[in-house]
Write a protein that holds these residues in place. Structure first.
Motif, PDB file in Angstrom:
ATOM      1  N   SER A   1      -4.433   6.752  -0.979  1.00 17.14           N
ATOM      2  CA  SER A   1      -3.750   5.312  -0.771  1.00 17.14           C
ATOM      3  C   SER A   1      -4.291   4.428  -1.882  1.00 17.14           C
ATOM      4  CB  SER A   1      -3.819   4.994   0.453  1.00 17.14           C
ATOM      5  OG  SER A   1      -5.301   4.575   0.661  1.00 17.14           O
TER       6      SER A   1
ATOM      7  N   MET B   1      -2.652  11.307  -6.776  1.00 17.36           N
ATOM      8  CA  MET B   1      -1.586  10.916  -6.027  1.00 17.36           C
ATOM      9  C   MET B   1      -0.325  11.850  -6.350  1.00 17.36           C
ATOM     10  SD  MET B   1      -2.004   6.786  -5.444  1.00 17.36           S
ATOM     11  CE  MET B   1      -0.720   6.738  -3.997  1.00 17.36           C
TER      12      MET B   1
ATOM     13  N   ILE C   1       0.751  -1.356  -0.253  1.00 17.57           N
ATOM     14  CA  ILE C   1       0.008   0.114  -0.084  1.00 17.57           C
ATOM     15  C   ILE C   1       0.819   1.283  -0.031  1.00 17.57           C
ATOM     16  CG2 ILE C   1      -1.725   1.341   1.310  1.00 17.57           C
ATOM     17  CD1 ILE C   1      -2.732  -1.519   2.715  1.00 17.57           C
ATOM     18  N   ILE C   2       0.709   2.069  -0.987  1.00 22.81           N
ATOM     19  CA  ILE C   2       1.376   3.426  -0.924  1.00 22.81           C
ATOM     20  C   ILE C   2       0.480   4.489  -0.741  1.00 22.81           C
ATOM     21  CG2 ILE C   2       3.293   2.567  -2.439  1.00 22.81           C
ATOM     22  CD1 ILE C   2       1.988   4.043  -4.808  1.00 22.81           C
ATOM     23  N   LYS C   3       0.910   5.430   0.074  1.00 19.86           N
ATOM     24  CA  LYS C   3       0.088   6.646   0.188  1.00 19.86           C
ATOM     25  C   LYS C   3       0.796   7.886  -0.117  1.00 19.86           C
ATOM     26  CE  LYS C   3      -1.907   4.519   4.314  1.00 19.86           C
ATOM     27  NZ  LYS C   3      -2.322   4.718   6.018  1.00 19.86           N
TER      28      LYS C   3
ATOM     29  N   GLU D   1      -3.596   0.080  -3.023  1.00 18.65           N
ATOM     30  CA  GLU D   1      -2.900  -1.076  -3.044  1.00 18.65           C
ATOM     31  C   GLU D   1      -2.778  -1.720  -4.298  1.00 18.65           C
ATOM     32  OE1 GLU D   1      -3.343  -5.286   0.012  1.00 18.65           O
ATOM     33  OE2 GLU D   1      -5.113  -3.824  -0.117  1.00 18.65           O
TER      34      GLU D   1
ATOM     35  N   VAL E   1       6.329   9.976  -0.435  1.00 17.42           N
ATOM     36  CA  VAL E   1       5.405   9.065  -0.383  1.00 17.42           C
ATOM     37  C   VAL E   1       5.634   8.010   0.514  1.00 17.42           C
ATOM     38  CG1 VAL E   1       4.656   6.996  -1.753  1.00 17.42           C
ATOM     39  CG2 VAL E   1       5.098   9.199  -2.950  1.00 17.42           C
ATOM     40  N   THR E   2       4.853   7.173   1.276  1.00 22.38           N
ATOM     41  CA  THR E   2       4.992   6.378   2.251  1.00 22.38           C
ATOM     42  C   THR E   2       4.361   4.873   1.805  1.00 22.38           C
ATOM     43  OG1 THR E   2       3.102   6.812   3.410  1.00 22.38           O
ATOM     44  CG2 THR E   2       4.796   8.061   4.136  1.00 22.38           C
ATOM     45  N   TRP E   3       4.850   3.907   2.295  1.00 25.59           N
ATOM     46  CA  TRP E   3       4.522   2.674   1.777  1.00 25.59           C
ATOM     47  C   TRP E   3       4.246   1.772   3.027  1.00 25.59           C
ATOM     48  CZ3 TRP E   3       6.558  -2.065   2.285  1.00 25.59           C
ATOM     49  CH2 TRP E   3       7.839  -2.326   2.850  1.00 25.59           C
ATOM     50  N   GLU E   4       3.466   0.581   2.906  1.00 21.52           N
ATOM     51  CA  GLU E   4       3.504  -0.391   4.022  1.00 21.52           C
ATOM     52  C   GLU E   4       2.967  -1.635   3.453  1.00 21.52           C
ATOM     53  OE1 GLU E   4      -1.008  -0.125   5.922  1.00 21.52           O
ATOM     54  OE2 GLU E   4       0.183   1.970   6.001  1.00 21.52           O
TER      55      GLU E   4
ATOM     56  N   ASN F   1      -2.755  12.031   0.627  1.00 21.51           N
ATOM     57  CA  ASN F   1      -3.990  11.523   1.447  1.00 21.51           C
ATOM     58  C   ASN F   1      -4.752  10.538   0.565  1.00 21.51           C
ATOM     59  OD1 ASN F   1      -3.727  13.268   3.858  1.00 21.51           O
ATOM     60  ND2 ASN F   1      -4.379  15.098   2.659  1.00 21.51           N
TER      61      ASN F   1
END
Length: 528
Positions: free
Chosen positions: A141, A182, A134-136, A143, A192-195, A139
């Motif tokens: 996101s 995005m 998942i990248i954000k 997947e 950018v952040t990811w999880e 605001n």
């Protein structure tokens, strides 16, 4: 302006074009232009000015973005196939593999190959399952599965935009995911952040290998599927009897002069059809693949079937990396049936459904084939395709009866059994049925058309009379088809070029497809 759009266009020509033409009135201008299809006018003098914009504002924007730079950056790009998504409803385009990732139908997240491995996100290439992340950004996101990409800088993600459409058509709806919002207007986001996401997703990948190795008596060896050299080495080379093959192609001398066979040799008294491919000019755009599909009634099978390695493309573009993984070079190689003179597929068919013609074509008799698939198993180039389903309704008769096989098809919703839908088919090419093997035919229907045209004009076939679908579609002129027995033909010239080679010809299949060694314009790497 009041009136129709025709009146508007004609009025515009009267006010903007008439004064620069030699016509006396707008009616005369319009009639002559429509008749001739063109209107030559005087070009007015134009003043040249430059607008560099607000340099200070641009500098401030760059500094602001740099200051907000996060650990990861996102780039939204346009795929070579669907572009910005306006043609996403075209199933031929959807099923065309991306030249870089070799994945069909979906969008995904491209990331550095080493980073993917370090974070435990490596895909299972046997099942073609790719891990979701998942990248954000801004605001928003999303997947998507992550795909390792050699040459992708660390700390960057790339996603194709134009996907995730809700109203598009059967082939384009709910394919992939939208990334709208995005990125900025320049299709970038520097923060950018990811999880990790939930599980994995099966992808329609058509190529999961980057090189081919085999175990021989001398241990593990790499097949020279593609060959390359440098411009300096090629310019320094001079063809002689002692050195008949150019740098990068030297190993062919052993293949040509030392390998023997027990196969009987074919004698081609008239034509011997062959294909030449210049690896120097091929860009991997896959226009040839789409053209082949349209010309030869190649069915679309869908993402799940591609994932199961059931794609039906008669030709593909293989991609190989060379050099450093962090900054690799890429070679694209169009691969179709090689129409071998000593074809391994021909002698294993128990019913002679695949046989050799007097003009060098490895041809298929579809009504003889009953699907043993021995030929596909024995083909070293893996270019034969098997109809696992009645993809195009070739066996479907009497709707809603016991003879209605079409409802078993994975693509029954495309309604190819309807007469109007079937008009999309090329009437010169047989539509294959379930349980039948198929492959590239060198566009035999075009060969026959060329012969009949030449006969009706009372002349012999000449070079260029017959062009395959892939050749006509290639924007780089990388493919050329012709009669290799004609010493004045371009394909004869290509086959006798010092750069010419045939793929894995060391097994003496004697392919009729010749490739020219790629010449790279870069310094030669010094060997330690």
């Amino acid at each position: 302006i009041e009136g129709s759009y025709f009146d508007y266009v004609k009025s515009y020509w009267g006010s903007e074009v008439l004064s620069r033409s030699k016509m006396s009135n707008v009616d005369q201008l319009w009639d002559i232009t429509v008749h001739d299809g063109v209107q030559i006018t005087d070009v007015p003098d134009a003043s040249i000015s430059s607008n560099f914009g607000n340099i200070s504002a641009a500098g401030i924007t760059i500094l602001r973005n740099t200051g907000n730079k996060g650990a990861f950056q996102l780039h939204a790009y346009q795929k070579v196939t669907i572009g910005d998504g306006t043609i996403v409803d075209n199933p031929w385009i959807q099923e065309t593999p991306d030249p870089i990732s070799k994945i069909t139908w979906d969008n995904y997240i491209l990331a550095n190959a080493a980073w993917v491995e370090e974070n435990g996100l490596s895909p299972d290439l046997n099942t073609k399952e790719f891990q979701n992340i998942i990248i954000k950004a801004n605001n928003v996101s999303v997947e998507l599965p992550v795909v390792p990409q050699p040459g992708q800088p660390k700390g960057t993600f790339s996603i194709a935009h134009g996907y995730g459409r809700k109203v598009s058509g059967k082939a384009g709806e709910n394919v992939g995911k939208s990334i709208a919002g995005m990125c900025d207007d320049n299709f970038y986001n520097l923060n950018v952040t990811w999880e990790k996401g939930n599980g994995s997703k099966g992808m329609g990948a058509t190529q999961t290998h980057f090189s081919i190795t085999h175990q021989g008596l001398g241990g593990e060896k790499t097949r020279n599927i593609v060959k390359e050299t440098t411009l300096g080495a090629y310019q320094a080379y001079e063809k002689t009897e002692e050195k008949p093959f150019s740098p990068g192609n030297e190993d062919r001398e052993f293949v040509v002069h030392h390998l023997q066979t027990i196969y009987p040799e074919h004698e081609y008294l008239n034509h011997h059809w062959a294909l030449g491919v210049d690896l120097n000019t091929c860009t991997g755009c896959s226009a040839c693949v789409v053209a082949c599909n349209a010309e030869n009634n190649v069915p679309v099978v869908g993402r799940k079937e591609v994932q199961r390695a059931h794609e039906m493309h008669w030709m593909r573009i293989d991609k190989y990396y060379t050099g450093d993984e962090e900054n690799p070079d890429v070679i694209y190689q169009p691969m179709m049936c090689q129409h071998c003179d000593a074809a391994p597929c021909e002698n294993v068919c128990p019913v002679s459904a695949t046989n050799h013609s007097s003009e060098g074509l490895n041809q298929m008799a579809y009504n003889r084939c009953f699907g043993t698939r021995y030929c596909a198993n024995n083909c070293p180039y893996k270019v034969r395709r098997f109809n696992w389903y009645d993809y195009q309704g070739a066996d479907s008769f009497y709707e809603n009866t016991v003879f209605d096989n079409y409802n078993q098809s994975v693509l029954s919703n495309l309604e190819y059994s309807e007469p109007l839908s079937r008009m999309v088919m090329n009437p010169d090419v047989t539509v294959r049925s379930r349980g039948v093997m198929e492959k590239c035919s060198f566009c035999v229907q075009r060969i026959q058309d060329g012969k009949l045209t030449a006969k009706s004009e009372g002349r012999k076939l000449k070079d260029g009379d017959v062009k395959t679908a892939c050749q006509t579609a290639c924007p780089a002129d990388a493919i050329y088809f012709g009669d290799i027995n004609d010493k004045s033909s371009r394909v004869h010239e290509m086959a006798h070029d010092s750069r010419a080679f045939r793929v894995i010809e060391e097994i003496h299949t004697l392919p009729s497809v010749y490739y020219l060694t790629k010449v790279r314009n870069k310094p030669e790497v010094e060997k330690a």
